[in-house]
Each structure stands twice: as structure tokens, then as C-alpha cells.
Design a protein around this motif. Structure first.
Motif, PDB file in Angstrom:
ATOM      1  N   THR A  55      -1.005   1.296   5.432  1.00  0.00           N
ATOM      2  CA  THR A  55      -0.553   2.670   5.284  1.00  0.00           C
ATOM      3  C   THR A  55      -1.406   3.544   6.201  1.00  0.00           C
ATOM      4  O   THR A  55      -2.626   3.371   6.274  1.00  0.00           O
ATOM      5  CB  THR A  55      -0.641   3.138   3.819  1.00  0.00           C
ATOM      6  N   GLN A  56      -0.758   4.470   6.892  1.00  0.00           N
ATOM      7  CA  GLN A  56      -1.443   5.281   7.904  1.00  0.00           C
ATOM      8  C   GLN A  56      -2.167   6.449   7.247  1.00  0.00           C
ATOM      9  O   GLN A  56      -1.591   7.178   6.439  1.00  0.00           O
ATOM     10  CB  GLN A  56      -0.432   5.810   8.920  1.00  0.00           C
ATOM     11  N   CYS A  81      -2.690   0.233  -3.997  1.00  0.00           N
ATOM     12  CA  CYS A  81      -2.244  -1.085  -3.570  1.00  0.00           C
ATOM     13  C   CYS A  81      -1.637  -1.764  -4.798  1.00  0.00           C
ATOM     14  O   CYS A  81      -2.365  -2.091  -5.748  1.00  0.00           O
ATOM     15  CB  CYS A  81      -3.400  -1.896  -3.018  1.00  0.00           C
ATOM     16  N   ILE A  86      -5.077   2.797  10.189  1.00  0.00           N
ATOM     17  CA  ILE A  86      -4.166   2.155   9.255  1.00  0.00           C
ATOM     18  C   ILE A  86      -5.037   1.430   8.235  1.00  0.00           C
ATOM     19  O   ILE A  86      -5.935   0.671   8.605  1.00  0.00           O
ATOM     20  CB  ILE A  86      -3.226   1.159   9.957  1.00  0.00           C
ATOM     21  N   GLU A 125       0.829  -1.196   0.000  1.00  0.00           N
ATOM     22  CA  GLU A 125       0.000   0.000   0.000  1.00  0.00           C
ATOM     23  C   GLU A 125       0.869   1.254   0.000  1.00  0.00           C
ATOM     24  O   GLU A 125       2.001   1.246   0.498  1.00  0.00           O
ATOM     25  CB  GLU A 125      -0.918   0.047   1.242  1.00  0.00           C
ATOM     26  N   SER A 126       0.308   2.320  -0.526  1.00  0.00           N
ATOM     27  CA  SER A 126       0.956   3.629  -0.480  1.00  0.00           C
ATOM     28  C   SER A 126      -0.122   4.695  -0.573  1.00  0.00           C
ATOM     29  O   SER A 126      -1.283   4.395  -0.896  1.00  0.00           O
ATOM     30  CB  SER A 126       1.971   3.781  -1.610  1.00  0.00           C
ATOM     31  N   GLY A 128      -0.926   6.974   1.936  1.00  0.00           N
ATOM     32  CA  GLY A 128      -1.438   7.495   3.194  1.00  0.00           C
ATOM     33  C   GLY A 128      -0.746   8.798   3.575  1.00  0.00           C
ATOM     34  O   GLY A 128       0.216   9.220   2.949  1.00  0.00           O
ATOM     35  N   LEU A 145      -5.403   6.194  -1.961  1.00  0.00           N
ATOM     36  CA  LEU A 145      -4.531   5.090  -1.612  1.00  0.00           C
ATOM     37  C   LEU A 145      -4.341   4.179  -2.816  1.00  0.00           C
ATOM     38  O   LEU A 145      -5.254   4.011  -3.631  1.00  0.00           O
ATOM     39  CB  LEU A 145      -5.113   4.280  -0.453  1.00  0.00           C
ATOM     40  N   GLN A 180       1.008  -4.454   4.218  1.00  0.00           N
ATOM     41  CA  GLN A 180       1.540  -4.052   5.525  1.00  0.00           C
ATOM     42  C   GLN A 180       0.803  -2.857   6.109  1.00  0.00           C
ATOM     43  O   GLN A 180       0.950  -2.548   7.282  1.00  0.00           O
ATOM     44  CB  GLN A 180       3.035  -3.735   5.406  1.00  0.00           C
TER      45      GLN A 180
END
Length: 120
Positions: A114-115, A21, A92, A5-6, A8, A19, A112
Motif C-alpha cells: 500500500t502506497q 494488514c 510502498i 494491506e490497506s 495508505g 496501516l 501486495q
């Protein structure tokens, strides 16, 4: 399949984030995909899901009308466009994948996380 993921970050209430994925492997189009989130002190909850083709989607009531899930099978990527963000969206966010032609009740593959933090 491996998921990353990215996208956040920190955003003010009313703002937007997208977001992403990214999935590995050549069978991405065989997987139903989903987004989940977990806030501090709370259990992980379902956010949205999309079928293998992208033709069907599901949303939690709490995000319906504000979030949009989509996927691009040629690039092995799924997205979650989040608009009109609220402080209660802070969590998250995890993407998940399951090799099935329908919407799964459980997912075997997870990223994993992403916040996402929404300030008031």
C-alpha cells in the motif's frame, strides 16, 4: 496465508496514518508478522516486526518512537500506527508473515503493498 494491506494514502509531514494488514486462514496466531517498505529507487527495508503473541516487537531505528506495530489475533489483523510522518517515510509498505515462534530472518508470505506518500 494471504495478506492484504490497506490504509495508505497522502498525508502532510507531521501527520499520522494507520496501516492494516488482513490475513486469511485460521492459523494467524502462529505467524510472526512484519512491515517492510520500499521507496523509489531503493531496496526494500525492514520497518517493524511483532511476535505471534504480540508480546515482542522490533523496530528499525529510523521509525523507533514514531511507529507502533500491533496485532489482533481474533480478527487476523496487524496494524502499523505511523505518527510524526516525514517525507522520507514515503514508500510502498508491505506486510509479511512467517510461521514461526521467533522473529524470522526471512518471510515467505507477502502482501501486495500500500502506497504511503508524505508531502513536505
Amino acid at each position: 496465508v494471504q495478506l492484504v494491506e490497506s490504509g495508505g494514502g497522502l498525508v502532510q509531514a507531521g501527520g499520522s496514518l494507520r496501516l492494516s494488514c488482513a490475513a486469511s486462514g485460521r492459523t494467524f496466531s502462529s505467524y510472526a508478522m512484519g512491515w517492510f517498505r520500499q521507496a523509489p529507487g531503493k531496496e526494500r527495508e525492514f520497518v517493524a516486526a511483532i511476535s505471534w503473541s504480540g508480546g515482542s516487537t522490533l523496530y528499525a531505528d529510523s521509525v523507533k518512537g514514531r511507529f507502533t506495530i500491533s496485532r489482533d489475533n481474533p480478527t487476523n489483523t496487524m496494524y502499523l500506527q505511523m505518527n510524526s510522518l516525514k517525507p522520507e517515510d514515503t514508500a510502498i509498505y508491505f506486510c509479511a508473515a512467517e510461521r514461526t515462534w521467533s522473529f524470522p530472518s526471512e518471510y515467505s508470505n507477502w502482501g501486495q503493498g500500500t502506497q504511503v506518500t508524505v508531502s513536505s
